[in-house]
Each structure stands twice: as structure tokens, then as C-alpha cells.
Enzyme design. Structure first.
Site, PDB file in Angstrom:
ATOM      1  CD  GLU A 171      25.899  70.051  87.974  1.00 13.44           C
ATOM      2  OE1 GLU A 171      26.214  70.800  87.041  1.00 13.44           O
ATOM      3  OE2 GLU A 171      25.065  70.375  88.843  1.00 13.44           O
ATOM      4  CD  GLU A 351      25.613  71.957  92.664  1.00 17.83           C
ATOM      5  OE1 GLU A 351      24.902  72.565  91.823  1.00 17.83           O
ATOM      6  OE2 GLU A 351      26.789  71.666  92.469  1.00 17.83           O
TER       7      GLU A 351
HETATM    8  O1  IFM Z   1      26.376  77.044  89.758  1.00 18.32           O
HETATM    9  C1  IFM Z   1      26.090  75.772  89.283  1.00 18.32           C
HETATM   10  C2  IFM Z   1      27.000  74.747  89.909  1.00 18.32           C
HETATM   11  O2  IFM Z   1      28.343  75.055  89.696  1.00 18.32           O
HETATM   12  C3  IFM Z   1      26.748  73.377  89.323  1.00 18.32           C
HETATM   13  N1  IFM Z   1      25.343  73.051  89.400  1.00 18.32           N
HETATM   14  C4  IFM Z   1      24.391  74.020  88.947  1.00 18.32           C
HETATM   15  C5  IFM Z   1      24.668  75.366  89.584  1.00 18.32           C
HETATM   16  C6  IFM Z   1      23.640  76.405  89.106  1.00 18.32           C
HETATM   17  O3  IFM Z   1      23.700  76.558  87.738  1.00 18.32           O
END
Ligand code: IFM
Length: 441
Positions: A171, A351
């Protein structure tokens, strides 16, 4: 097909099913065995930056409990685990000597996962930059690219042959925009020019690291992970439509165009004006290295409005504890759009998950909303596959409750509940559902 009917056998046999975490969010042991401080260690010390005043000193004690956690992962029946290396644990100042004790920890973890037949999907940078590099300007300074490349190459040299994939950055938008423009994440800077420089150096270092790691002759799949969402105009007012297009440019096209086509979108560069990224001749070609995969972190969709702030309640859909709308169709749309506009070789859902206010009662967490969320997003992933999109993985975020950055420990994303007093892990009903789903042959 209704999401309730989704089953594992409907997916390809080689589909990757996993859970994900990151180093700072679970490891604790912030200064153990020679680890250096990261930007998040420093950020947590600033009054008012973390909602519950907490930090990563203990977190889930994963640094101590890693064997128990490997058993937990294996017990879920997943075939893959995604986690990150803490750069300052293996190179305390980000540019000097390696810390062998730090490398030994990850060496043991990787071997234990492999011994259980679990694929290892490693992220090099999930936000915990060594503070010593931040003291020199961090991602806003071009020099960081050389340091990151050296770190990445060393990790790949030591572990590469045992890894199923390597992701350079998790990210980059979050690191740069929340960290350097909005100042609500580490390192807490508020400068658009620095943020755009940070974006550029994250992408450039990604390209440089890929070139260097591939130079080792590894077969390991290599790519990057982006946080992406479909963005809709809040109304059919032309101003909202224009705002949505620009926001899509700033959040999605700026990254995907650079990575896949070797150029930043013209409308975004024009909009940024004097804050546009500091591109040096040759940079864009370096950024656009062939990718084995693009990782997609999807949580919700977004709306853009040129006037009054948009109200999530207006969708009528369930909203998570983070204030994010539950919108599984957005994942299908996003995967289809990425395939259509960019044709990456492979997309991985790296994710996906939700925070809700869980309650542990008599050893049970009846987290129906999370169970539905995970099931419906798995079904949304399947819908994209059916439309011909090459999706290869689904990783639930997160294996267990952990340090949710500026929200501290109050927001629980885990499939597994963690009692932060005792460190006891308890499978929530969503974890039991995932386990059962994965056991279907
Ligand atoms: O916890 C975070 C993760 O570290 C990165 N992506 C989003 C998740 C939820 O906010």
C-alpha cells in the site's frame, strides 16, 4: 449464485487460500535482540497520534509465540501465509550491518511454515521503515531507494528460494498520503510535495529492488500490493463526476499506470502542478518492471463529492467498526476493471476483512457480520474468476486481532480473537467458518 452457496471446490485446485498479518502489527519485541526503532515506534510516542495511546511494544507477542501461531495458521487449513519482515529487525539503521538475530527469527518462521506445507508470501515493506532512514528524510528522499534495494536483495539472497512470493511494498498510497500528506500515520508529515516524492521513491525502489532480486536468478514470483477501491461520484453533478475521476487518478491510475505502462497519468500530473513527483530520466522504465502479480487489498468502495462530505449511511448498507461500507460487489468490479484496463499477469486478493465490535462470551465470538463479510467477498472473488479475470489468491485480513495503526488495539480485524492481557488466542466463528469452507474437497 448466492454467496451462501460458495464452496472451495468451485475454485481452481491451485487457488491460494491464506491469512495475512504484518510485522509491526503483531510481533511486539520492539527492541529485542538488536532490533532498531521504526517510524511507527517513534510515531506511537507522540501524544494523541494513536487513539488508545498504545504502541507496538508487545502487540500479539508473535516474536515469542510464533510456533503457537504457525500451529494456529496450519489449524485453519489455509495453504498460505502472508506476513512482512520488519526491516529494522534485520538491519537496525536501514543501511549498516545486518542483525543476524533478526534474520534468524524469520529463518525459523519460514522453515516452520514450509514444514507444515504452508506457502510463504513475504512483504518487504509493510510500513515499519527504520527510524534512522526517516531521520534522513525517509521515502521523500531519493537515497532511500538504494538502501531499500540492498535490504531487498539481502532478504532475497537468504530466503528467496524458500519463498512463494515477494512483495516489495504494501500500500504505497497509504505510506505516502496518510504518512507524508495527511500526517495521520507515521512519520506524521503534512506536505503534498513530500508525499508525491514518497510515492515516486516507493515505486522507483520497487522497480530497482525487482531488478536486483531477479538478478539473483530466483524463480520466486515478485510483485507489489496496492490498496484499491472503485470510486463513484456522489451524485450525477458534473463536478462530482470530475472529482471521482481525479480521485481515481490519484489513488489507482497513478500507481497502476506507472507500474504497468511506465507513465504517470497526465490529468493527475497537471492537477499536482508544482507538487508533481520528482522524476529523473529513466525512472519510469525502472518502475515498470514486468510483474508476476499485482496484489489487491480491498475493503470497501468510495464516493467522491465536490461539495458536502458524503455520508456512508446514505448507502443503506452495513458499515464496519472502521466506518467502511460493506460492499462485496466492489471487489468483483475492481478485479474486472484491473483486468480490462491493465491485463496484469495475475491478481491476488492480498487483504480483505472487516473490523467489528466483537465480544468473547464463554469462549465464543459470534461474529456473524465478519463471517458474512468474508464469505461474500470470497463469492465476489469467484464472480471475477467466472468473468475470466486471472485471480490466484484470497488472503483474509487478518489472522488475528492486532495493532490497527492509529486506531490502536480497539479495532479488531482478526479471524482469531486475541486477549491482549493474557495473549490467549480464540478462534472466532468466522475462523471456524473459514476452516470448514477450506476443508471442503
Ligand atoms: O491493518 C491494515 C493493514 O496493515 C493494511 N491494510 C489495511 C488493514 C486494515 O486497515
Amino acid at each position: 449464485m448466492t454467496p451462501e452457496k460458495i464452496t472451495r471446490p468451485q475454485f481452481p485446485k491451485n487457488f491460494i487460500w491464506g491469512v495475512a498479518t504484518s510485522s509491526f502489527q503483531i510481533e511486539g519485541a520492539h527492541d529485542a535482540d538488536g532490533k532498531g526503532p521504526s517510524v511507527w515506534d517513534s510515531f506511537c510516542e507522540i501524544n494523541g497520534k494513536i487513539a488508545d495511546g498504545s504502541n507496538g511494544h508487545v502487540a500479539c507477542e508473535h516474536y515469542l509465540r510464533w510456533q503457537e501461531d504457525v500451529d494456529l495458521i496450519a489449524g485453519l487449513g489455509v495453504n498460505a501465509y502472508r506476513f512482512s519482515i520488519s526491516w529494522p529487525r534485520v538491519q537496525p539503521d536501514g543501511q549498516g550491518d545486518w542483525n543476524e538475530a533478526g534474520f534468524a527469527f524469520y529463518d525459523r518462521l519460514i522453515n516452520a511454515l514450509k514444514a507444515k506445507g504452508i506457502e510463504v508470501h513475504l512483504t518487504l515493506n509493510h510500513w515499519d521503515l527504520p527510524q534512522a532512514l526517516q531521520d534522513q528524510g525517509g521515502w521523500a528522499k531519493r537515497e532511500v531507494c538504494e538502501h531499500f534495494t540492498r535490504y531487498a536483495t539481502e532478504v532475497a539472497r537468504r530466503f528467496g528460494s524458500r519463498l512463494d512470493s515477494i512483495c516489495t511494498h504494501n500500500e504505497p498510497w497509504v505510506i505516502a498520503i496518510l504518512g507524508y500528506e495527511q500526517g495521520i500515520f507515521a512519520p506524521g508529515i503534512k506536505s503534498r510535495a513530500q508525499a508525491m516524492a514518497a510515492v515516486h521513491h516507493l515505486l522507483l525502489s520497487h522497480g530497482m529492488a525487482l531488478q536486483a532480486m531477479r538478478g539473483l536468478g530466483l524463480k520466486t514470483a515478485m510483485g507489489i500490493v496496492l490498496n484499491l477501491s472503485p470510486i463513484y461520484p456522489a451524485s450525477d453533478d458534473p463536478k462530482d463526476i470530475a472529482k471521482a475521476k481525479l480521485d481515481d487518478g490519484l489513488i489507482l491510475r497513478h500507481y497502476m499506470d506507472a507500474l504497468m505502462f511506465g507513465k504517470y497519468p497526465t490529468d493527475v500530473i497537471e492537477h499536482l502542478g508544482a507538487d508533481a513527483p520528482p522524476v529523473v530520466s529513466g525512472d519510469m522504465a525502472t518502475i515498470a518492471q514486468p510483474l508476476d502479480f499485482v496484489g489487491v487489498n480491498y475493503y470497501t468502495r468510495n464516493f467522491s463529492s465536490s461539495g458536502n462530505p458524503w455520508d456512508v449511511a446514505s448507502t443503506g448498507n452495513l458499515v464496519t467498526d472502521m466506518g467502511w461500507e460493506v460492499y462485496p460487489q466492489g471487489l468483483t468490479e475492481l478485479l474486472c476493471r484491473l483486468h480490462q484496463d491493465y491485463q496484469p499477469r495475475l491478481l491476488l486478493v492480498t487483504e480483505n476483512g472487516a473490523a467489528f465490535k466483537d465480544q468473547l462470551v464463554d469462549g465464543v465470538v459470534n461474529d456473524t457480520a465478519r463471517l458474512d463479510y468474508v464469505r461474500d467477498h470470497i463469492a465476489a472473488t469467484h464472480a471475477a474468476l467466472q468473468q475470466g479475470v486471472p485471480v490466484g489468491a484470497y488472503f483474509a485480513w487478518s489472522l488475528m486481532d492486532n495493532f490497527e495503526w492509529a486506531s490502536g488495539y480497539a479495532k479488531r480485524f482478526g479471524l482469531v480473537h486475541v486477549d491482549f492481557e493474557t495473549q490467549k488466542r480464540t478462534l472466532k466463528n468466522s475462523a471456524l467458518w473459514y476452516q470448514k469452507f477450506l476443508s471442503e474437497k
